[in-house]
Design an enzyme around this catalytic site. Structure first.
Site, PDB file in Angstrom:
ATOM      1  N   HIS E  22      27.295  28.116 -12.500  1.00 37.04           N
ATOM      2  CA  HIS E  22      28.241  27.156 -13.077  1.00 37.04           C
ATOM      3  C   HIS E  22      27.762  25.721 -12.817  1.00 37.04           C
ATOM      4  CE1 HIS E  22      32.525  25.295 -12.972  1.00 37.04           C
ATOM      5  NE2 HIS E  22      31.893  25.020 -14.094  1.00 37.04           N
ATOM      6  N   ASP E  64      30.058  25.312 -20.345  1.00 41.13           N
ATOM      7  CA  ASP E  64      30.945  24.914 -19.243  1.00 41.13           C
ATOM      8  C   ASP E  64      32.219  24.264 -19.778  1.00 41.13           C
ATOM      9  OD1 ASP E  64      32.133  23.979 -16.941  1.00 41.13           O
ATOM     10  OD2 ASP E  64      30.416  22.788 -16.286  1.00 41.13           O
ATOM     11  N   TYR E 111      15.439  11.885 -20.067  1.00 41.15           N
ATOM     12  CA  TYR E 111      14.315  12.388 -19.267  1.00 41.15           C
ATOM     13  C   TYR E 111      14.733  12.574 -17.798  1.00 41.15           C
ATOM     14  CZ  TYR E 111      10.804  11.287 -22.937  1.00 41.15           C
ATOM     15  OH  TYR E 111      10.057  11.240 -24.082  1.00 41.15           O
ATOM     16  N   ASN E 131      15.731  17.564 -29.141  1.00 38.31           N
ATOM     17  CA  ASN E 131      15.926  18.063 -27.781  1.00 38.31           C
ATOM     18  C   ASN E 131      17.418  18.260 -27.507  1.00 38.31           C
ATOM     19  OD1 ASN E 131      13.085  17.522 -27.043  1.00 38.31           O
ATOM     20  ND2 ASN E 131      13.724  15.401 -27.406  1.00 38.31           N
TER      21      ASN E 131
END
Lengths: 139, 139, 139, 139, 139, 139, 139, 139, 139, 139
Positions: E22, E64, E111, E131
């Site tokens: 989690h 989540d 990043y 991404n």
């Protein structure tokens, strides 16, 4: 085993003792010392008491004459415990001409110092407050 | 250290004893046994005698009831040496209900058997002909 | 497997429990705990609930009498969830004479503490808020 | 843990099951099987019985329709032991359309076969003669 | 390969998805993402586009519900580029009941976040600004 | 360095000497010996001659009284070379009460024996036919 | 061994000397220097004095003409020790046209500098204050 | 070797070039560059000059159009050295449409930047001030 | 990714293709091939079919003109299966001037040959009898 | 780089040359030699021809005067290829006083010999039948 070297010293421990130089520190922890958690290099001598190990090491390993060279973990003022093993250590250390008596570190300061030591030996010593640090001198 | 487990057993040794299964063999070598040369897995218990180690192990480790389970290195007929330590081993082994007495292997056959064992324990035992192999049974 | 040791304890876990010393902490995470992300040493016991593991460990592992020794992850005030598993943990912990009741850490503080623990056990426990830290005492 | 995958399967085991190809064999050993001694790849599922593991695996893993696909360790004719767990295995295996009944190997031949298997799972199964090999088919 | 699991998921990737807990984050980088430079754990799926991978992962991996759970790399205001692949991602993510829409991070912040992620998947995706980070929820 | 141990012995070499048991063999090769090609364990003592090393080792290391214990590489009958270093070796070996004189092995047989030795020491010895094997005895 | 290269230089040391570039530093420690504690890369030349090693290295290794290139450990003002070995070092260093005389660092500053050096050579040098750092120039 | 790929590129280097992503940097050091001291990943191409390597790399590797993409080590104002190799580099770089001319870094700033680069190539280039960093763009 | 190299080839695979020499063999296995069990070096390209991989490889990799260079797994006479993918392979292979048609190996002989190959690629190819070995020629 | 040592020799190669002893063999393979498949130790010198490497090595490395010391791969009688590079090798080898002319091994016998060699150097040599083995002598 080798001629003239105590069989209590493991090959790995002897190698480590030889590698150490002037000013490096070695911790010999009692049976409850968190040795594996803190050691940069860990040597296990399970089932042995500290005095026999200390005695065998000091046959080969000189104490540092330029600095405090035997460091013990301090007993808090509130703890009424007796530490008769210290007297045993003192007698063994007195064989080294540069022994200057004990210096004490508070428990968590002792742990921090142990983390930076060259190696820690884990033993089966059942006495409490029986941890000891010895600082290596010049051969 | 843990509650109820002998402090002579190192963490690595206890792990190895647990990993072993039915029919696997464990060698406990004396101080001159070439343990490091032959071991698939090596556990060092420098400075200890074999009897204390054997006793601590057999508290946890059953002997194999289906096969010869305690193997000793044979004394050549030409060697007049006495081996009183064998009697000590016998008393310890008798605590296991499946102990069937000793079986003997000639020195080099014993070495070959040791090479195939699951692990070898190197000790500081100073008695001679004091090597012993124990075969694990069913828990 | 060994005589008298719960088969739920893996060889690697038993080794780790033995290596731990006074003051080291062990985390037992539930099935959703990010154990692999945070563990210095990770032990997986997939498919098992926490209570059986906790019970098996406390047979061998003493709680630290000098400090808070059982730490739980806090439920936020806004979360109405029930945590009946805590009562199970309490009963198990009460077998140790030094258990002092639970101490709570907020979720992210608990994660930070877990990162410093000696080891984390990953389980398959499906209850939520079921993570627990136990601090090792003196054997 | 992931959605729809049994929490008894460890991440390492699932990885191994995926890596296996047509004709590779997997051993599920009981609690006394010498798994660590013989395994090319070892997966520990301490504390679990074989039936739950077998059932979880066969949800994902097809049996080989071109060859004998379920291999058991033979009970010697002289051993009057009962093996009721075999009936449990049979019911689980029957969920796979390619199950062809059991094939038996004598104990030491079974060990030799286990050595060549892709992986061995060590369990805490307490029944005896409860080892089983399953051969992977085409997905 | 296994029954019912997409063959685009490598054994190593499935292992990693199972290990995550989690709050752990997973990055799926496009073909020009500096995945090898930043990954704590790197999984390569060369030659595949992101949408197929994302879809296969979300079959098994819950988002989540307690936090932002899908994070994208922001397009600078000065860049007139179109990003139609985002719409594809949105449709795939909407299969998860806890998807809350995208959250954006500036390139270098993205990043930094990727460096802390549990793992990064390197793909052959040729779309730009493709991404994506997904945060794992409770199973 | 340690008190009373020759500084020519490296920590690694001392560890290896301690690990060796009864019947294990140690090769000390001259500067042209193919030590790295054949050694199971290699110790380098570049720049030293064999006699000083041999002398330091025999202070600690007993020769095997039950077997040939000093083995040299044979000079072919056709080679008129002189080997004055052998006399030096003999004087050093005579300090051990169990030395029995030299035994010779033809060059390639010597190589085969070296491959099975516990360790090989590579030196800078410039004399030729200066390789030597010593077999360890009982401490 | 190779033609024209001193046999005191080990293969590992020669490799390290070649790998070093402009501005990298090399420490040659005396027999009591804590080399193993501080080295990023450790080379052991047990039993040798520093002068022979320094001379062999400087045959191959140019000093840095753009910076201080020979650094010694300072003798405290309170220590009346003589250091005749320094004169030996000076004569050897003078063979390099870029040698500029010695620069001194206080003991603990010297240790900090040694930690950042490319490599440390551990020797058996018995003279004190005999540690030396040489900075590599352009070939 | 492969069809159509320069044989000067080692397998390891080609792997590294492929792994790099947008914004990653690659250092090509001259023969005196301290490559081994600073590299996160080190590729050795001993005996080759930089121009041939640079040309072979730029056949496969695009420069970054969003940032400074060719970085050189600055010559101090006090150094009258000529650097004709820079003109060679410029001609090679001009083959890439995104080359923007050189950017310069002072020597120690260049070293710091090299430490963070994805990889450093060590060459045998004998020209001085011949180090170069190239930043990867989008394929 | 690099200019002009197919993005289906992973960095590791390209490295392996470059390392291979004349006469080395490469296996491309279908999705059920036991690649992990037999490979000396394993490259995973999960989720891809064999034809795209084969085509990308043969752009760079020459077939061996001195020997059989494309080896397939034989279909047993008793198996009525169709293998249309072979025709696809043939068209791709015909781009290499040294292709000589297929050679067949029986299933278990093919496995033995695969064990000795330089590398095996695991794919997600769903066609059966789709395994292929290609032998590298001279560049 | 070092003074007086050819920059074509990598640090790793120089280390290997030093480690080799009397009778050890070194293979220098051409660009198509399957070096990675057969090497016990592999050194890559991509992009270089064999003659420059051979010449640099023989500056340091003596040929074995007691045995055949330069071994070439035989050209089959049926192959009309010319091998002018052999003449180049001959001129280089003649610098060593112990060179005795070439000895030839058939291709697969040469491979078997290469497998046992101490190391193999992979080059970019484009000539064919350009592989060479040199046997080390006494320094």
């Amino acid at each position: 085993m080798l001629k003239g070297i105590s069989s209590i010293l493991s090959p790995e421990l002897l190698k480590i003792l030889m590698e150490m130089g002037h000013g490096d520190e070695l911790v010999i922890g009692d049976g409850n010392f968190p040795a594996a958690a803190y050691a940069r290099r860990l040597v296990r001598l399970d089932g042995h008491g500290v005095p026999q190990i200390l005695e065998a090491i000091l046959q080969l390993y000189p104490l540092d004459k330029y600095a405090d060279n035997v460091i013990m973990m301090e007993v808090p003022a509130t703890d009424p415990v007796e530490t008769p093993i210290w007297e045993t250590y003192r007698k063994i250390a007195l064989e080294d001409p540069h022994f200057k008596g004990f210096v004490f570190e508070e428990r968590f300061a002792f742990y921090e110092r142990a983390k930076k030591a060259y190696a820690i030996i884990a033993t089966g010593e059942s006495a409490i407050y029986a941890n000891i640090i010895i600082k290596k001198g010049v051969v």
